[in-house]
Scaffold this motif. Sequence first.
Motif, PDB file in Angstrom:
ATOM      1  N   VAL A  17      12.972 -43.079 -23.059  1.00 39.08           N
ATOM      2  CA  VAL A  17      14.341 -42.666 -23.400  1.00 39.08           C
ATOM      3  C   VAL A  17      15.195 -43.683 -24.151  1.00 39.08           C
ATOM      4  O   VAL A  17      16.214 -43.308 -24.731  1.00 39.08           O
ATOM      5  N   THR A  18      14.845 -44.953 -24.158  1.00 38.62           N
ATOM      6  CA  THR A  18      15.712 -45.983 -24.748  1.00 38.62           C
ATOM      7  C   THR A  18      16.083 -45.659 -26.192  1.00 38.62           C
ATOM      8  O   THR A  18      17.241 -45.780 -26.572  1.00 38.62           O
ATOM      9  N   LYS A  19      15.143 -45.233 -26.987  1.00 38.98           N
ATOM     10  CA  LYS A  19      15.416 -44.961 -28.401  1.00 38.98           C
ATOM     11  C   LYS A  19      16.458 -43.854 -28.589  1.00 38.98           C
ATOM     12  O   LYS A  19      17.089 -43.771 -29.632  1.00 38.98           O
ATOM     13  N   HIS A  20      16.674 -43.056 -27.563  1.00 41.07           N
ATOM     14  CA  HIS A  20      17.633 -41.954 -27.661  1.00 41.07           C
ATOM     15  C   HIS A  20      19.041 -42.344 -27.189  1.00 41.07           C
ATOM     16  O   HIS A  20      19.965 -41.545 -27.295  1.00 41.07           O
ATOM     17  N   HIS A  21      19.186 -43.554 -26.675  1.00 44.22           N
ATOM     18  CA  HIS A  21      20.471 -43.974 -26.105  1.00 44.22           C
ATOM     19  C   HIS A  21      21.020 -45.243 -26.743  1.00 44.22           C
ATOM     20  O   HIS A  21      21.730 -46.003 -26.096  1.00 44.22           O
ATOM     21  N   LYS A  22      20.711 -45.476 -27.990  1.00 46.70           N
ATOM     22  CA  LYS A  22      21.224 -46.671 -28.696  1.00 46.70           C
ATOM     23  C   LYS A  22      22.491 -46.348 -29.411  1.00 46.70           C
ATOM     24  O   LYS A  22      22.801 -45.291 -29.776  1.00 46.70           O
TER      25      LYS A  22
END
Length: 98
Positions: free
Chosen positions: A93-98
């Motif tokens: 999920v990190t790439k979706h919450h930058k």
Amino acid sequence: MNASVAIQSLPEAANDEELIRVVDEVIAYIKSTGLNCYVGPFETAIEGDYDELMDIVKECQHIAIRAGAPSVAAYIKVTYRPEGEVLTIERKVTKHHK
């Protein structure tokens, strides 16, 4: 880390405020385990050892009842790889919450 679990706790509640209160107690318990977790709008993901996660899933139901819910349902998703690692929450999920 050989497992990842997503749990959506659905306690019976008289109103939305009561529902949120009970679910918040379940989430607080999950956070108190010290395992890596991610709270989303519909479910909470947690990762760790399979057996430990299954105990946590079970305890979530008890937490909701002790918090005052007369009954509780849950939707559970499990990824388990006994001889290896599962994809981490961060990687998913990190790439979706930058």
